[in-house]
Structure formats: C-alpha cells, structure tokens
Design a protein around this motif. Structure first.
Motif, PDB file in Angstrom:
ATOM      1  N   ARG A  34       0.840  -1.201   0.000  1.00 52.53           N
ATOM      2  CA  ARG A  34       0.000   0.000   0.000  1.00 52.53           C
ATOM      3  C   ARG A  34       0.878   1.256   0.000  1.00 52.53           C
ATOM      4  NH1 ARG A  34      -5.241   0.746   0.999  1.00 52.53           N
ATOM      5  NH2 ARG A  34      -5.493  -1.368   1.821  1.00 52.53           N
ATOM      6  N   GLY A  35       1.938   1.242   0.771  1.00 52.41           N
ATOM      7  CA  GLY A  35       2.822   2.404   0.862  1.00 52.41           C
ATOM      8  C   GLY A  35       3.466   2.749  -0.461  1.00 52.41           C
ATOM      9  N   VAL A  36       4.008   1.769  -1.157  1.00 50.93           N
ATOM     10  CA  VAL A  36       4.683   2.043  -2.424  1.00 50.93           C
ATOM     11  C   VAL A  36       3.682   2.508  -3.477  1.00 50.93           C
ATOM     12  CG1 VAL A  36       4.675  -0.294  -3.438  1.00 50.93           C
ATOM     13  CG2 VAL A  36       6.541   1.260  -3.932  1.00 50.93           C
ATOM     14  N   LEU A  37       2.477   1.961  -3.457  1.00 47.74           N
ATOM     15  CA  LEU A  37       1.454   2.397  -4.414  1.00 47.74           C
ATOM     16  C   LEU A  37       0.995   3.822  -4.108  1.00 47.74           C
ATOM     17  CD1 LEU A  37      -0.655  -0.877  -4.652  1.00 47.74           C
ATOM     18  CD2 LEU A  37       0.925   0.031  -6.376  1.00 47.74           C
ATOM     19  N   THR A  38       0.759   4.115  -2.849  1.00 43.13           N
ATOM     20  CA  THR A  38       0.312   5.454  -2.460  1.00 43.13           C
ATOM     21  C   THR A  38       1.367   6.502  -2.799  1.00 43.13           C
ATOM     22  OG1 THR A  38      -1.061   4.541  -0.690  1.00 43.13           O
ATOM     23  CG2 THR A  38      -0.462   6.865  -0.510  1.00 43.13           C
ATOM     24  N   ARG A  39       2.624   6.207  -2.484  1.00 43.77           N
ATOM     25  CA  ARG A  39       3.690   7.173  -2.792  1.00 43.77           C
ATOM     26  C   ARG A  39       3.823   7.390  -4.300  1.00 43.77           C
ATOM     27  NH1 ARG A  39       5.787   4.266   1.451  1.00 43.77           N
ATOM     28  NH2 ARG A  39       7.104   2.964   0.131  1.00 43.77           N
ATOM     29  N   THR A  40       3.580   6.360  -5.090  1.00 48.63           N
ATOM     30  CA  THR A  40       3.655   6.502  -6.546  1.00 48.63           C
ATOM     31  C   THR A  40       2.507   7.364  -7.063  1.00 48.63           C
ATOM     32  OG1 THR A  40       4.816   4.404  -6.771  1.00 48.63           O
ATOM     33  CG2 THR A  40       3.679   5.225  -8.732  1.00 48.63           C
ATOM     34  N   VAL A  41       1.312   7.117  -6.567  1.00 47.90           N
ATOM     35  CA  VAL A  41       0.148   7.919  -6.990  1.00 47.90           C
ATOM     36  C   VAL A  41       0.343   9.380  -6.595  1.00 47.90           C
ATOM     37  CG1 VAL A  41      -2.317   8.305  -6.552  1.00 47.90           C
ATOM     38  CG2 VAL A  41      -1.481   5.986  -6.995  1.00 47.90           C
ATOM     39  N   ASP A  42       0.856   9.619  -5.394  1.00 51.03           N
ATOM     40  CA  ASP A  42       0.995  10.978  -4.864  1.00 51.03           C
ATOM     41  C   ASP A  42       2.272  11.692  -5.290  1.00 51.03           C
ATOM     42  OD1 ASP A  42      -1.409  10.543  -3.569  1.00 51.03           O
ATOM     43  OD2 ASP A  42      -0.489  10.143  -1.611  1.00 51.03           O
ATOM     44  N   ALA A  43       3.160  11.006  -5.978  1.00 48.77           N
ATOM     45  CA  ALA A  43       4.471  11.583  -6.317  1.00 48.77           C
ATOM     46  C   ALA A  43       4.332  12.777  -7.250  1.00 48.77           C
ATOM     47  CB  ALA A  43       5.350  10.523  -6.972  1.00 48.77           C
ATOM     48  N   THR A  44       5.183  13.737  -7.006  1.00 48.90           N
ATOM     49  CA  THR A  44       5.329  14.847  -7.932  1.00 48.90           C
ATOM     50  C   THR A  44       6.768  14.797  -8.409  1.00 48.90           C
ATOM     51  OG1 THR A  44       5.908  16.352  -6.133  1.00 48.90           O
ATOM     52  CG2 THR A  44       3.591  16.276  -6.801  1.00 48.90           C
ATOM     53  N   GLY A  45       6.973  15.070  -9.670  1.00 50.47           N
ATOM     54  CA  GLY A  45       8.326  14.973 -10.200  1.00 50.47           C
ATOM     55  C   GLY A  45       8.695  13.524 -10.469  1.00 50.47           C
ATOM     56  N   TRP A  46       9.950  13.224 -10.269  1.00 49.63           N
ATOM     57  CA  TRP A  46      10.526  11.918 -10.569  1.00 49.63           C
ATOM     58  C   TRP A  46       9.878  10.809  -9.744  1.00 49.63           C
ATOM     59  CZ3 TRP A  46      13.308   9.448 -14.000  1.00 49.63           C
ATOM     60  CH2 TRP A  46      13.942   8.264 -13.667  1.00 49.63           C
ATOM     61  N   LEU A  47       9.498   9.727 -10.398  1.00 50.99           N
ATOM     62  CA  LEU A  47       8.941   8.564  -9.701  1.00 50.99           C
ATOM     63  C   LEU A  47      10.095   7.713  -9.183  1.00 50.99           C
ATOM     64  CD1 LEU A  47       6.067   7.360 -12.053  1.00 50.99           C
ATOM     65  CD2 LEU A  47       5.883   8.598  -9.911  1.00 50.99           C
TER      66      LEU A  47
END
Length: 143
Positions: A34-47
């Motif tokens: 869940r954490g890695v998916l959430t951070r990817t969805v919420d990321a701004t800039g470089w993934l």
C-alpha cells in the motif's frame, strides 16, 4: 538499474522489493505494498518507486479474477496476504501514473520492442485490476 526482461520483477529494484516483502512479517506485507502504491500515486516529479509499484500491482492482479499467477524466480517466495479490494483501484492509479510519466520507468527502454512489451504488460495488469462494472439486477417479470 539492471533490467533483464519486461516482467514486473525483471529488474534489480523490483527483485529487491520482493526480498523486502519476504523479510517483512506477514502482517506488514500489505502495508509495504500500500505504501509504495500510495507514494507513486501521490508523487510529484521523478517517480522513485515506479518499478516497485509495478511489482506491487502485479501481486495484487495475481489475486484478481483473470489475473495471471506470478511465476518468476525474482518475485517474493513468501505467500502474500489476501489483499482488500481497495488496493485494486490504488494499483490501477499507480500504473496510470507510471505510464503517463515520460521521464520515469517508461524511458528506461533502449529497444522499442521491449518498451512495447512492457507497456502491453502494464495494460494487461490495468485490465485485470479494473473493478468489474456493477451489475444491475433485472426486474423479474413474473408476479
């Protein structure tokens, strides 16, 4: 990043993520995904976690109707918990974010055929993750 094929665990980063999942306690695995998916969805800039998010989405899709089992020596060896339905939507959103990021994982492919296969793999995962349309009960004509 070392990449050797187009599968969700066919790169060093995703294979390391599989190791992290194996090292985690069974009750912590869902939170890592869940954490890695959430951070990817919420990321701004470089993934920074795109490869891990693809791997996480593949693990979720494997539990969905029509999902393919993961048969790779680079994926987790430990069993995954049954994932809640809300992770399907989150995984789909993460994959959409990855596909749309021109400077992220999609830019890592040198061979255009590998890029096409990788994109097809992500599209297949998204098709499996998409929740089924709600069924509408038909009225019974008998009274």
């Amino acid at each position: 990043m070392g990449t050797w094929d187009t599968g969700p665990f066919d790169n060093d980063t995703a294979a390391d993520f599989a190791g992290d999942l194996d090292d985690a306690e069974p009750g912590e695995r869902e939170a890592l995904i869940r954490g890695v998916l959430t951070r990817t969805v919420d990321a701004t800039g470089w993934l920074t976690e795109g490869e891990e998010a693809v791997a996480a989405a593949a693990l979720i899709a494997a539990q969905c109707p029509g999902g393919d089992p993961l048969d790779t020596p680079y994926g987790p060896e430990e069993p995954m918990p049954a994932f809640p339905d809300d992770l399907r939507t989150l995984a789909d959103e993460a994959l959409a974010r990855i596909i749309s990021d021109e400077a992220g994982p999609s830019s890592n492919w040198v061979d255009p055929e590998d890029w096409k296969q990788w994109r097809a793999n992500l599209s297949r995962l998204r098709a499996v993750l998409a929740p089924p349309p709600p069924s509408i009960a038909l009225f019974d004509g008998e009274q």
